[in-house]
Design an enzyme around this catalytic site. Structure first.
Site, mmCIF file in Angstrom:
data_model
loop_
_atom_site.group_PDB
_atom_site.id
_atom_site.type_symbol
_atom_site.label_atom_id
_atom_site.label_comp_id
_atom_site.label_asym_id
_atom_site.label_seq_id
_atom_site.Cartn_x
_atom_site.Cartn_y
_atom_site.Cartn_z
ATOM 1 N N ASN A 1 38.939 42.947 3.716
ATOM 2 C CA ASN A 1 39.928 44.017 3.488
ATOM 3 C C ASN A 1 40.720 44.288 4.755
ATOM 4 O O ASN A 1 41.938 44.459 4.715
ATOM 5 C CB ASN A 1 39.219 45.311 3.068
ATOM 6 C CG ASN A 1 38.988 45.397 1.563
ATOM 7 O OD1 ASN A 1 39.791 44.919 0.786
ATOM 8 N ND2 ASN A 1 37.877 46.002 1.180
ATOM 9 N N ASP B 1 26.400 40.062 -3.784
ATOM 10 C CA ASP B 1 27.252 40.897 -2.943
ATOM 11 C C ASP B 1 28.140 39.993 -2.088
ATOM 12 O O ASP B 1 27.651 39.048 -1.452
ATOM 13 C CB ASP B 1 26.353 41.771 -2.052
ATOM 14 C CG ASP B 1 27.145 42.767 -1.225
ATOM 15 O OD1 ASP B 1 27.194 43.945 -1.607
ATOM 16 O OD2 ASP B 1 27.720 42.352 -0.194
ATOM 17 N N GLU C 1 31.643 45.961 -4.024
ATOM 18 C CA GLU C 1 31.785 44.498 -3.994
ATOM 19 C C GLU C 1 30.468 43.850 -4.406
ATOM 20 O O GLU C 1 30.137 42.767 -3.964
ATOM 21 C CB GLU C 1 32.251 43.956 -2.629
ATOM 22 C CG GLU C 1 32.049 44.804 -1.402
ATOM 23 C CD GLU C 1 30.617 45.200 -1.091
ATOM 24 O OE1 GLU C 1 30.127 46.146 -1.748
ATOM 25 O OE2 GLU C 1 29.987 44.603 -0.205
ATOM 26 N N HIS D 1 43.937 45.772 1.243
ATOM 27 C CA HIS D 1 43.167 46.165 0.060
ATOM 28 C C HIS D 1 43.630 45.497 -1.237
ATOM 29 O O HIS D 1 42.803 45.224 -2.117
ATOM 30 C CB HIS D 1 43.185 47.684 -0.111
ATOM 31 C CG HIS D 1 41.964 48.325 0.453
ATOM 32 N ND1 HIS D 1 41.801 48.554 1.800
ATOM 33 C CD2 HIS D 1 40.818 48.736 -0.141
ATOM 34 C CE1 HIS D 1 40.610 49.087 2.006
ATOM 35 N NE2 HIS D 1 39.993 49.217 0.844
ATOM 36 N N ASP E 1 41.295 43.489 -3.654
ATOM 37 C CA ASP E 1 41.136 43.695 -5.108
ATOM 38 C C ASP E 1 41.248 42.368 -5.859
ATOM 39 O O ASP E 1 40.477 42.093 -6.787
ATOM 40 C CB ASP E 1 42.219 44.657 -5.628
ATOM 41 C CG ASP E 1 41.953 46.097 -5.219
ATOM 42 O OD1 ASP E 1 40.893 46.352 -4.615
ATOM 43 O OD2 ASP E 1 42.796 46.955 -5.499
HETATM 44 N N1 LIG Z 1 39.692 46.036 -1.888
HETATM 45 C C1 LIG Z 1 38.608 46.655 -2.332
HETATM 46 N N2 LIG Z 1 37.580 46.873 -1.466
HETATM 47 C C2 LIG Z 1 36.472 47.473 -1.924
HETATM 48 C C3 LIG Z 1 36.347 47.881 -3.234
HETATM 49 N N3 LIG Z 1 35.117 48.433 -3.397
HETATM 50 C C4 LIG Z 1 34.487 48.386 -2.202
HETATM 51 N N4 LIG Z 1 35.295 47.800 -1.283
HETATM 52 C C5 LIG Z 1 35.038 47.566 0.133
HETATM 53 O O1 LIG Z 1 33.955 46.690 0.326
HETATM 54 C C6 LIG Z 1 33.462 46.882 1.664
HETATM 55 C C7 LIG Z 1 31.961 46.742 1.691
HETATM 56 O O2 LIG Z 1 31.554 46.790 3.014
HETATM 57 P P1 LIG Z 1 30.059 46.728 3.512
HETATM 58 O O3 LIG Z 1 29.180 47.455 2.515
HETATM 59 O O4 LIG Z 1 30.017 47.170 4.916
HETATM 60 O O5 LIG Z 1 29.651 45.233 3.379
HETATM 61 P P2 LIG Z 1 30.347 43.888 3.865
HETATM 62 O O6 LIG Z 1 31.505 44.144 4.765
HETATM 63 O O7 LIG Z 1 30.637 43.086 2.643
HETATM 64 O O8 LIG Z 1 29.210 43.208 4.704
HETATM 65 P P3 LIG Z 1 27.896 42.471 4.182
HETATM 66 O O9 LIG Z 1 27.653 42.953 2.775
HETATM 67 O O10 LIG Z 1 26.810 42.891 5.115
HETATM 68 O O11 LIG Z 1 28.169 41.009 4.230
HETATM 69 C C8 LIG Z 1 33.981 48.245 2.134
HETATM 70 O O12 LIG Z 1 34.937 48.065 3.127
HETATM 71 C C9 LIG Z 1 34.633 48.810 0.874
HETATM 72 O O13 LIG Z 1 35.779 49.594 1.184
HETATM 73 C C10 LIG Z 1 37.476 47.657 -4.106
HETATM 74 O O14 LIG Z 1 37.466 47.999 -5.294
HETATM 75 N N5 LIG Z 1 38.552 47.039 -3.610
#
Ligand SMILES: Nc1nc2c(ncn2[C@@H]2O[C@H](COP(=O)(O)OP(=O)(O)OP(=O)(O)O)[C@@H](O)[C@H]2O)c(=O)[nH]1
Length: 302
Positions: A181, A173, A217, A186, A190
């Site tokens: 982001n 992860d 992610e 965004h 991506d």
């Molecule tokens: N740009 C983009 N962002 C994505 C996509 N899928 C998920 N995300 C973003 O990934 C982020 C995941 O956030 P969190 O689950 O809070 O985790 P994190 O910010 O990585 O924090 P930790 O995992 O605790 O380190 C969210 O803001 C989602 O919007 C995608 O396809 N594209």
């Protein structure tokens, strides 16, 4: 349009029929042959052709049985089979189609008809392959998608259960991806996901290894026949690779570049166990890796 070129497996017990079809098709296609059903199954599984021309009447395993067996195996199910035979009653044709054949060519063979049918079915096969690949690939990152991961996990789980070999899973992860982001937008997010996925894919060296986009992610890396120690080695390589990509992440409290946290689990699947237990164990380790400061991997004992 150029006619589709393909690898064609001819299955016939009579060498003169094999020679005839070989001469007919060799200019346009790669042609291989088998002289009985068992050999055909083995060849189809180990080096899948794009099309099979199958004789109905053969000693031992006949064409109908061979075709049914091909349609029963996941590795060979999607290979189109054309029956080539002197049998021409409606019952024989129906039997062939019910066994899973896509078409039926009657002997004596007409060269133009054989070539035309082969071209048609190869074109259809290629369209089918493309469609299957699209439904199994994540559009953004170009690695396998969740549906593909679920299919492969079930298949490898059963395979490892049968062979008594371990199956390892890494869940990776990206750290602080929400902050990425927020800071870069965004579109950049991506691009970052695609770069990390492609970078991690280059770390997998063995044919059955699979990386898939598991969620937003999060990526799942499946390592058949690998125990915890082997999976830890791969995970360290993945961790280094993500750092080496050196994608700037100014908003991250962890590092100045994008990093990832990885959870690792491995098990020898046993009857009565569910594959979801492997995922749950890797997920718990991923949680531990996040809690311990991110940018690291954590493994569960086997
Ligand atoms: N740009 C983009 N962002 C994505 C996509 N899928 C998920 N995300 C973003 O990934 C982020 C995941 O956030 P969190 O689950 O809070 O985790 P994190 O910010 O990585 O924090 P930790 O995992 O605790 O380190 C969210 O803001 C989602 O919007 C995608 O396809 N594209």
């Amino acid at each position: 349009m150029t006619p589709p070129r393909g690898r064609i497996l001819i299955v016939d017990d009579a060498m003169e029929n094999i020679h005839f079809l070989h001469r007919l098709l060799q200019d346009e296609h790669k042609v291989v042959f088998a002289r009985d059903g068992m050999k055909a199954l083995e060849m189809a599984r180990t080096q899948p052709p794009d099309l099979i021309l199958l004789d109905a009447l053969m000693p031992g395993m006949d064409g109908f049985e061979t075709c049914a067996a091909l349609k029963d195996m996941p590795e060979t199910r999607d290979i189109p089979v054309i029956f080539v035979t002197a049998l021409d009653s409606p019952d024989d044709e129906t039997g062939a189609l019910e066994a899973g054949a896509v078409d039926f060519i009657n002997k004596p063979l007409n060269a133009a008809v054989v070539r035309a049918r082969v071209r048609t079915h190869l074109a259809l096969k290629q369209q089918g392959d493309l469609l299957r690949a699209m439904t199994m690939t994540d559009g953004l990152t170009r690695v396998a998608n969740r549906r593909c991961f679920d299919d492969v996990l079930e298949r490898e789980w059963k395979r490892c259960e049968r062979s008594g070999l371990p199956l390892a899973l890494i869940l990776a992860d990206i750290d602080h991806f929400k902050l990425y982001n927020d800071r870069y937008g965004h579109l950049a997010g991506d691009r970052c996901l695609a770069d990390v996925a492609q970078g991690m894919e280059t770390c997998l060296r063995r044919p059955p290894d699979l990386i898939a986009r598991y969620g937003g992610e999060e990526f799942a890396i499946l390592l058949p026949h690998e125990d915890v120690d082997g999976a830890v080695t791969v995970a360290s390589r993945l961790l280094d690779k993500v750092r080496e990509l050196a994608i700037p992440h100014e908003a991250s409290p962890t590092a100045s570049v994008v990093t990832a946290s990885l959870g690792i689990s491995a098990v020898i699947p046993q009857r009565g166990m569910e594959s979801s237990s492997l995922i749950a164990a890797a997920d718990a380790c991923l949680y531990e890796a996040k809690k311990a400061g991110r940018n690291r991997c954590q493994a569960a004992p086997m």
